[in-house]
Motif scaffolding. Structure first.
Motif, mmCIF file in Angstrom:
data_model
loop_
_atom_site.group_PDB
_atom_site.id
_atom_site.type_symbol
_atom_site.label_atom_id
_atom_site.label_comp_id
_atom_site.label_asym_id
_atom_site.label_seq_id
_atom_site.Cartn_x
_atom_site.Cartn_y
_atom_site.Cartn_z
ATOM 1 N N SER A 159 0.877 -1.173 0.000
ATOM 2 C CA SER A 159 0.000 0.000 0.000
ATOM 3 C C SER A 159 0.910 1.217 0.000
ATOM 4 N N LEU A 160 0.323 2.386 -0.217
ATOM 5 C CA LEU A 160 1.119 3.600 -0.301
ATOM 6 C C LEU A 160 0.707 4.595 0.773
ATOM 7 N N VAL A 161 1.651 5.402 1.221
ATOM 8 C CA VAL A 161 1.304 6.529 2.081
ATOM 9 C C VAL A 161 2.003 7.769 1.546
ATOM 10 N N TYR A 162 1.254 8.863 1.501
ATOM 11 C CA TYR A 162 1.809 10.137 1.046
ATOM 12 C C TYR A 162 1.626 11.165 2.156
ATOM 13 N N ILE A 163 2.707 11.765 2.594
ATOM 14 C CA ILE A 163 2.624 12.834 3.588
ATOM 15 C C ILE A 163 2.602 14.159 2.840
ATOM 16 N N GLU A 164 1.515 14.892 2.997
ATOM 17 C CA GLU A 164 1.341 16.157 2.280
ATOM 18 C C GLU A 164 1.953 17.263 3.136
ATOM 19 N N GLU A 165 2.980 17.931 2.592
ATOM 20 C CA GLU A 165 3.775 18.871 3.385
ATOM 21 C C GLU A 165 3.687 20.298 2.865
ATOM 22 N N GLY A 166 2.695 20.566 2.040
ATOM 23 C CA GLY A 166 2.584 21.873 1.392
ATOM 24 C C GLY A 166 2.648 23.042 2.365
ATOM 25 N N ALA A 167 2.138 22.827 3.590
ATOM 26 C CA ALA A 167 2.099 23.909 4.581
ATOM 27 C C ALA A 167 3.482 24.484 4.833
ATOM 28 N N VAL A 168 4.503 23.642 4.861
ATOM 29 C CA VAL A 168 5.844 24.127 5.190
ATOM 30 C C VAL A 168 6.707 24.291 3.940
ATOM 31 N N CYS A 169 6.095 24.150 2.780
ATOM 32 C CA CYS A 169 6.837 24.351 1.529
ATOM 33 C C CYS A 169 6.393 25.627 0.835
ATOM 34 N N GLY A 170 5.742 26.502 1.586
ATOM 35 C CA GLY A 170 5.354 27.796 1.031
ATOM 36 C C GLY A 170 4.221 27.724 0.019
ATOM 37 N N GLN A 171 3.450 26.644 0.039
ATOM 38 C CA GLN A 171 2.359 26.543 -0.924
ATOM 39 C C GLN A 171 1.083 27.194 -0.392
ATOM 40 N N SER A 172 0.367 27.891 -1.266
ATOM 41 C CA SER A 172 -0.938 28.433 -0.906
ATOM 42 C C SER A 172 -1.932 27.267 -0.865
ATOM 43 N N PRO A 173 -3.106 27.494 -0.213
ATOM 44 C CA PRO A 173 -4.105 26.415 -0.200
ATOM 45 C C PRO A 173 -4.454 25.929 -1.609
ATOM 46 N N GLU A 174 -4.506 26.852 -2.562
ATOM 47 C CA GLU A 174 -4.833 26.453 -3.938
ATOM 48 C C GLU A 174 -3.739 25.554 -4.511
ATOM 49 N N GLN A 175 -2.490 25.948 -4.265
ATOM 50 C CA GLN A 175 -1.379 25.127 -4.768
ATOM 51 C C GLN A 175 -1.358 23.762 -4.096
ATOM 52 N N GLU B 262 0.122 18.463 9.130
ATOM 53 C CA GLU B 262 -0.567 19.045 10.291
ATOM 54 C C GLU B 262 -1.015 17.979 11.285
ATOM 55 N N GLU B 263 -1.168 16.754 10.810
ATOM 56 C CA GLU B 263 -1.704 15.717 11.689
ATOM 57 C C GLU B 263 -0.755 15.332 12.821
ATOM 58 N N VAL B 264 0.482 15.787 12.773
ATOM 59 C CA VAL B 264 1.344 15.578 13.944
ATOM 60 C C VAL B 264 0.808 16.347 15.136
ATOM 61 N N LEU B 265 0.002 17.371 14.864
ATOM 62 C CA LEU B 265 -0.556 18.162 15.959
ATOM 63 C C LEU B 265 -1.605 17.374 16.720
ATOM 64 N N GLY B 266 -2.238 16.435 16.074
ATOM 65 C CA GLY B 266 -3.339 15.733 16.712
ATOM 66 C C GLY B 266 -2.985 14.333 17.184
ATOM 67 N N ARG C 85 -10.592 18.761 2.243
ATOM 68 C CA ARG C 85 -9.325 18.151 1.837
ATOM 69 C C ARG C 85 -8.159 18.668 2.654
ATOM 70 N N LEU C 86 -8.131 19.959 2.918
ATOM 71 C CA LEU C 86 -6.995 20.507 3.648
ATOM 72 C C LEU C 86 -7.339 20.645 5.127
ATOM 73 N N PRO C 87 -6.340 20.594 5.985
ATOM 74 C CA PRO C 87 -6.608 20.744 7.418
ATOM 75 C C PRO C 87 -7.122 22.146 7.756
ATOM 76 N N ASP C 88 -7.674 22.273 8.943
ATOM 77 C CA ASP C 88 -8.118 23.543 9.488
ATOM 78 C C ASP C 88 -6.967 24.565 9.411
ATOM 79 N N PRO C 89 -7.233 25.770 8.875
ATOM 80 C CA PRO C 89 -6.163 26.779 8.763
ATOM 81 C C PRO C 89 -5.476 27.083 10.090
ATOM 82 N N ALA C 90 -6.217 26.949 11.205
ATOM 83 C CA ALA C 90 -5.588 27.206 12.508
ATOM 84 C C ALA C 90 -4.476 26.195 12.775
ATOM 85 N N GLN C 91 -4.699 24.963 12.356
ATOM 86 C CA GLN C 91 -3.669 23.932 12.533
ATOM 87 C C GLN C 91 -2.458 24.217 11.660
ATOM 88 N N THR C 92 -2.736 24.670 10.438
ATOM 89 C CA THR C 92 -1.629 25.025 9.545
ATOM 90 C C THR C 92 -0.803 26.131 10.173
#
Ligand SMILES: [Zn+2]
Lengths: 409, 101
Positions: free
Chosen positions: A108-124, A149-153, A205-212
């Motif tokens: 199976s596959l797992v993808y960690i989405e890291e856009g929050a810390v790569c300077g990506q806007s929510p759209e990107q 962000e899920e490391v926060l939870g 799809r994206l986490p709560d902006p407060a978490q970001t």
């Protein structure tokens, strides 16, 4: 000739055009095909032989190490980058072979989405996610999407093997390399939240902006680009291992190439993590106890992977690197990459030599004698307080006490 | 003898990010008395296509270590690297294997 053309957005060569060189080099393997690339040891290979060499190497790596059993559930950590994408293709190749040579595990596959810390806007981020989902779906394997962000939870910062949770709301110790320039209170805040599982269908799809925002604050609190890079790598690993644990996978495969392993090795030395070289760069990484991480791509150079992906149409997704602050020094990771690749240019054996040095390391020295001596973030033994136990410093040079980064980083 | 020729340049693996995200550039190189080689081509790319931070792509007279070059889908190490003389319709592909920075 151009070999079998692969459809898609890539340059092709008109099949009947003569090679621009009057004497094209022939493949050293079959002695017939026109060479398409020079591989690591300096040999010219044609496409066909290169493909065989590449596919064989993956099987050989797993065969030699004998750690994955028939029917075992294996989680492949993928980033969309070239090495992990090539890894998916190798697993697909392995599963579709004739019975005698077939791989027999269940991927199976797992993808960690890291856009929050790569300077990506929510759209990107949405856009990258959509590209990644297309890539993941096309494999036909089950997959998990996890936001950084899920490391926060989740309580990602505890090794499970040793019984009681390691981090019960208190502050544990961090290895200096993990802690340098990074606010310790974040760890406590994170660990005390109720756990939650990765996203369920129907939620945004994206986490709560407060978490970001909270995640970004943690990364901005990291004083240097080096500290941020280390933090990202550790949190990513924790999320991957946690996903494996929650979903019943006993093995994780990650896609570090030989080039990446060599860079990691020298980076670790520079960070005072000499004692953890073997566990951070070896084929198997057993520091997580119930989940073993293996690195089946560590025999391929970045060049071999790039050529393989190009020749055989392996899809990848480009994600920008970790954000940098204005006028900030480069991270040690980036500097080592430059240094090593520059050296390689003048002395072509450099990267393989560093890699072979890594082969000789024993994974034992990183074993901690008790859980209180393990670093919260990287789970390696803390080789800091005067080193009374010989089990902490089996690697030459590791006895030196790391005091965080040299000033100026 | 001075007919201009068309070439395609491709950028992948993140190298396209240095060229406004454009992966394929179809280019007519200006006429010059000597045939174009890769060495001259890189100079031309630096002056005409590479708008910012050329050091992320070019180092000295060559590409930065970690950027692969393919000429007509073959490793440039097989083709003479910087000395390769461009011919009409040749395509050149640059693939970055660098992580970032
Ligand atoms: Zn061959």
């Amino acid at each position: 000739g151009s070999g079998a053309g692969v459809p898609g957005d890539r340059p092709g060569v008109p099949g009947d055009r003569p090679c621009p060189r009057s004497h094209p080099r022939t493949c050293m393997k079959c002695g017939q095909g026109t060479a398409a690339l020079v591989i690591r040891v300096g040999d010219p290979f044609c496409r066909g032989c290169f493909r065989e060499y590449f596919v064989h190497k993956f099987r050989a790596m797993l065969g030699k190490n004998r750690v994955i059993f028939p029917g075992e559930k294996v989680l492949l950590a993928v980033s969309g980058g070239p090495a992990s994408s090539a890894m998916i293709r190798q697993v697909q190749e392995g599963l579709s072979r004739e019975a005698a040579k077939r791989l027999r595990f269940v991927p199976s596959l797992v993808y960690i989405e890291e856009g929050a810390v790569c300077g990506q806007s929510p759209e990107q981020r949405e856009q990258t996610l959509a590209q990644m989902e297309t890539l993941l779906q096309a494999t036909g394997f089950p997959y998990h999407l996890v936001h950084l962000e899920e490391v926060l939870g989740t309580r990602v910062l505890q090794p499970v093997q040793h019984g009681r949770p390691f981090l019960q709301g208190g502050c544990g110790q961090l290895h200096p390399a993990a802690a340098a320039g990074w606010g310790r209170w974040h760890l406590c805040a994170w660990s005390q939240r109720p756990g939650q599982d990765s996203r369920t269908p129907g939620t945004p799809r994206l986490p709560d902006p407060a978490q970001t925002q909270e995640l970004l604050r943690a990364f901005e609190a990291a004083g240097t680009a080096t500290a941020r890079e280390e933090l990202l790598q550790m949190l990513r690993t924790h999320l991957i291992v946690q996903t494996a644990r929650n979903r019943g996978y006993t093995k994780v495969m990650t896609g570090e190439s030989l080039t990446r392993v060599a860079i990691k090795l020298l980076t670790n030395l520079s960070l005072g993590r000499g004692a953890f070289l073997a566990v951070d760069t070896g084929f198997r990484d057993q520091r997580h106890g119930d989940v073993m991480v293996v690195r089946p791509m560590r025999d391929y150079t970045a060049k071999e992977i790039a050529f393989y992906n190009h020749f055989f149409g392996v899809p990848t997704v480009i994600v920008p690197p970790l954000f940098t602050k204005r006028r900030e020094k480069l991270s040690i990771h980036q500097l080592i990459e430059r240094f090593l690749l520059g050296l390689q240019e003048e002395f072509p054996a450099t990267i393989s030599t560093v890699y072979r040095t890594g082969e000789k390391l024993s994974p034992e020295p990183a074993k901690a004698s008790s859980e209180s001596q393990r670093c919260l973030l990287c789970l390696c033994g803390l080789d800091i307080e005067g080193d009374t136990s010989p089990s902490h410093c089996g690697t030459a040079g590791a006895g030196a006490t790391p005091q965080g980064y040299p000033s100026g980083w | 003898s001075k007919i201009s020729v068309v070439h395609c340049f491709y950028f992948r693996g993140g190298a396209e990010l240095l060229f406004d995200g454009v992966k394929k550039h179809q280019v007519t190189l200006p006429c010059q008395p000597e045939p174009w080689d890769i060495r001259n081509l890189l100079k031309w790319i630096k002056q005409n296509l590479l708008k910012e931070r050329p050091e992320l792509f070019i180092q000295g007279e060559s590409v930065r270590p970690g950027i692969l070059v393919l000429i007509n889908d073959a490793d440039w190490e097989l083709m003479g690297e910087l000395d390769y003389k461009l011919q009409d319709q040749d395509n050149v592909l640059f693939i970055s294997t660098l992580h970032g920075g």
